[in-house]
Design a protein around this motif. Structure first.
Motif, PDB file in Angstrom:
ATOM      1  N   HIS A  57       3.331   1.681  -6.994  1.00 14.92           N
ATOM      2  CA  HIS A  57       2.135   0.866  -7.179  1.00 14.92           C
ATOM      3  C   HIS A  57       1.185   0.905  -5.976  1.00 14.92           C
ATOM      4  O   HIS A  57       0.197   0.174  -5.966  1.00 14.92           O
ATOM      5  CB  HIS A  57       2.542  -0.588  -7.451  1.00 14.92           C
ATOM      6  N   GLY A  58       1.468   1.738  -5.013  1.00 17.39           N
ATOM      7  CA  GLY A  58       0.663   1.772  -3.803  1.00 17.39           C
ATOM      8  C   GLY A  58      -0.618   2.571  -3.932  1.00 17.39           C
ATOM      9  O   GLY A  58      -0.973   3.061  -5.013  1.00 17.39           O
ATOM     10  N   CYS A  59      -1.305   2.720  -2.806  1.00 19.37           N
ATOM     11  CA  CYS A  59      -2.567   3.465  -2.759  1.00 19.37           C
ATOM     12  C   CYS A  59      -2.278   4.948  -2.520  1.00 19.37           C
ATOM     13  O   CYS A  59      -1.557   5.293  -1.578  1.00 19.37           O
ATOM     14  CB  CYS A  59      -3.430   2.901  -1.624  1.00 19.37           C
ATOM     15  N   LEU A 104       0.820  -1.208   0.000  1.00 22.88           N
ATOM     16  CA  LEU A 104       0.000   0.000   0.000  1.00 22.88           C
ATOM     17  C   LEU A 104       0.855   1.259   0.000  1.00 22.88           C
ATOM     18  O   LEU A 104       0.436   2.306  -0.513  1.00 22.88           O
ATOM     19  CB  LEU A 104      -0.924   0.009   1.226  1.00 22.88           C
ATOM     20  N   TRP A 162      -4.023   7.304  -1.203  1.00 22.26           N
ATOM     21  CA  TRP A 162      -4.400   7.780   0.133  1.00 22.26           C
ATOM     22  C   TRP A 162      -3.382   7.335   1.177  1.00 22.26           C
ATOM     23  O   TRP A 162      -2.930   8.136   1.992  1.00 22.26           O
ATOM     24  CB  TRP A 162      -5.781   7.254   0.507  1.00 22.26           C
ATOM     25  N   ASP A 163      -3.005   6.060   1.123  1.00 21.30           N
ATOM     26  CA  ASP A 163      -2.046   5.551   2.112  1.00 21.30           C
ATOM     27  C   ASP A 163      -0.697   6.246   1.980  1.00 21.30           C
ATOM     28  O   ASP A 163      -0.016   6.487   2.972  1.00 21.30           O
ATOM     29  CB  ASP A 163      -1.880   4.037   1.942  1.00 21.30           C
TER      30      ASP A 163
END
Length: 268
Positions: A23-25, A18, A27-28
């Motif tokens: 490649h993460g989110c 995340l 928001w996170d």
């Protein structure tokens, strides 16, 4: 006992993914230690709520949400080279062993009161070692605690050195004294004085709860729940009469509340 290792490793891997810069989110990736604190507090309260409602089937999910907060902090710490999840678990394991010499050491068996005294003495030593100087009894009482809980904790700290009444009667007297001072402040019309005296009264009530062996925070939570339940009963009673809370005067609201209160007592 189940092996939590693989499940925990999976969760740590999910958290790392995340936070992956590519490649993460989104928001996170925007979060920091400070920004996730409100979410941590919310998840802790949701755990408490599930327990309070005896919704134990919901508890694993709520505990998982709370655990995820710890995993999030651990990931942030790892990214900044401060600490990681292994360091967190090692630290708490060492602390629990250190604070239970009667279980893991040669401190000998003791009762609950004796264990509490030992626990507090060890904590005081730890605070002094961290600070490298003489410490205050008020150290390490989190400002973010709910106000009633923090009041009780501050009062317990003061009681350690004997700054406390030995019976409930003078505490009751202090509550009456603070109420009188609040009434006098209200008569002057000074909002600042009313604010201060209201705080003093609440602090005195928290102290009284402590002397009576009542958890003030929990008592108020229970009172909130009772009022909410009875007010919903008030609304239901008015609905049965073909009316609504918004459309009637106070006298009728009070009458419906008394009906709901009586029904609530009958159901207890």
């Amino acid at each position: 006992m189940s092996d939590a290792g693989p499940a925990l490793e999976r969760l740590l891997g999910i958290m790392a993914h995340l936070r992956d810069p590519e490649h993460g989110c989104p928001w996170d990736l925007q979060q920091s230690f400070r920004t996730i604190v409100p979410h941590t507090l919310e998840e802790a309260y949701e755990v408490a709520d599930a327990i309070e409602r005896d919704a134990l089937d919901e508890l694993p999910g709520e505990l998982g949400d709370l655990l995820f907060q710890v995993v999030f902090y651990a990931q942030l710490g790892r990214e900044q080279g401060l600490f990681d999840f292994a360091g967190i678990t090692e630290a708490i394991a060492d602390k629990i062993v250190r604070r239970h010499p009667h279980v893991f050491g040669d401190g000998g068996r003791t009762d609950s009161a004796g264990q509490r005294r030992t626990w507090e003495a060890i904590k005081a030593t730890e605070r002094a070692e961290r600070a490298g100087r003489a410490t205050s009894q008020m150290d390490d009482v989190p400002v973010a605690l709910p106000a009633l809980s923090r009041a009780e904790k501050l009062q317990r700290r003061a009681a350690r050195v004997g700054f406390d009444w030995t019976s409930r009667e003078p505490v009751m007297g202090k509550v009456h004294e603070e109420l009188a001072e609040l009434e006098a402040a209200a008569a002057t019309g000074s909002r600042a004085d009313v604010h201060e005296e209201m705080g003093d009264l609440l602090f005195a009530c928290a102290n009284l709860a402590r002397h009576l062996g009542v958890d003030a925070e929990q008592a108020l939570r229970d009172a909130n729940g009772k009022f909410e339940r009875r007010f919903r009963g008030l609304e239901a009673e008015l609905a049965r009469q073909g009316a609504s809370a918004e459309a009637v005067d106070f006298e009728r609201l009070e009458s419906a509340y008394q009906v709901a209160k009586a029904a609530d007592k009958d159901g207890e």
